[in-house]
Each structure stands twice: as structure tokens, then as C-alpha cells.
Design a protein around this motif. Structure first.
Motif, short mmCIF file in Angstrom:
data_model
loop_
_atom_site.label_atom_id
_atom_site.label_comp_id
_atom_site.label_asym_id
_atom_site.label_seq_id
_atom_site.Cartn_x
_atom_site.Cartn_y
_atom_site.Cartn_z
N ASP A 252 -4.72 4.98 -1.29
CA ASP A 252 -5.43 4.66 -2.52
C ASP A 252 -6.85 4.19 -2.15
OD1 ASP A 252 -6.14 2.07 -4.23
OD2 ASP A 252 -4.98 3.42 -5.51
N TYR B 252 0.82 -1.21 0.00
CA TYR B 252 0.00 0.00 0.00
C TYR B 252 0.86 1.26 0.00
CZ TYR B 252 0.85 1.06 4.91
OH TYR B 252 1.45 1.40 6.09
N ARG C 117 -6.37 -7.17 -6.01
CA ARG C 117 -5.61 -6.68 -4.85
C ARG C 117 -5.91 -7.52 -3.62
NH1 ARG C 117 -5.05 -0.47 -4.95
NH2 ARG C 117 -4.06 -0.19 -6.97
N THR D 295 -0.46 8.74 -1.95
CA THR D 295 -0.40 10.00 -2.69
C THR D 295 -0.19 11.14 -1.71
OG1 THR D 295 -1.96 9.13 -4.31
CG2 THR D 295 -1.69 11.52 -4.24
N GLU E 63 3.41 1.95 -1.66
CA GLU E 63 3.79 2.34 -3.02
C GLU E 63 2.70 3.17 -3.71
OE1 GLU E 63 4.65 -1.32 -5.01
OE2 GLU E 63 6.24 -1.82 -3.60
N ARG E 64 1.48 3.07 -3.19
CA ARG E 64 0.35 3.76 -3.83
C ARG E 64 -0.09 5.01 -3.07
NH1 ARG E 64 -0.74 -1.83 -4.50
NH2 ARG E 64 -1.88 -1.90 -2.54
#
Length: 91
Positions: A26, A5, A63, A10, A7-8
Motif C-alpha cells: 500500500d 501491512y 497509521r 495487493t 492485510e493491505r
């Protein structure tokens, strides 16, 4: 939380603060993080998210299968929960 998570994430308000970085999950990771508890509030949150950001249900399932299912204590129960959520989100 689903594996990877981080890596995603924002960044919200980049460069607005000198010593603080606010990160947002995300939408799929938010939804999957609510799966195991599965309270009415969690279902309402996921339903709301799916209206604002239409979910790709295949991606949600992928996922779950690849990044979350192996971490769960009772994956058979969460399999059913996810299946019911998918029906709810398809309506």
C-alpha cells in the motif's frame, strides 16, 4: 513496516503465474517504511508517490500513530520527521 501491512497487500498480475504471486505494498506503508532512514532518496520517493496517489495526511498520521510509532527505537525523532514530511507533502 507498519503493523498489519500484510492485510493491505495487493496482488499484481493475479493468475498470471502458476507458482508465483507478486504482491505490492500500500502507498502509505511504502511511505512509512522510508520514514526512519529519511534519506533524500526516501523523501523524493514519498514526494513522487504523493503526486501520483494523493495522500490523505490524516490517514498517514493515523497509521503512523497506531501501527508504526510503538515499533521505533527513537519515536521522538520520527515524530519530527513525519511532521516535516507532512509539511513537504502539503506544499
Amino acid at each position: 513496516m507498519p503493523e498489519n501491512y500484510e492485510e493491505r497487500l495487493t496482488e499484481m498480475f493475479p493468475a498470471s503465474y502458476k507458482h508465483l504471486r507478486l504482491m505490492a505494498l500500500d502507498p502509505y506503508d511504502i511511505a512509512l517504511s522510508k520514514l526512519e532512514r529519511n534519506s533524500q532518496k526516501d523523501r523524493d520517493d514519498v514526494r513522487f508517490l504523493s503526486r501520483i496517489i494523493p495522500f490523505d495526511l490524516q490517514l498517514l498520521q493515523q497509521r503512523y500513530d497506531e501501527e508504526l510509532r510503538w515499533q521505533l527505537g527513537r519515536p521522538d525523532r520520527e515524530d519530527l520527521t513525519l511532521r516535516l514530511w507532512m509539511e513537504m507533502l502539503s506544499e
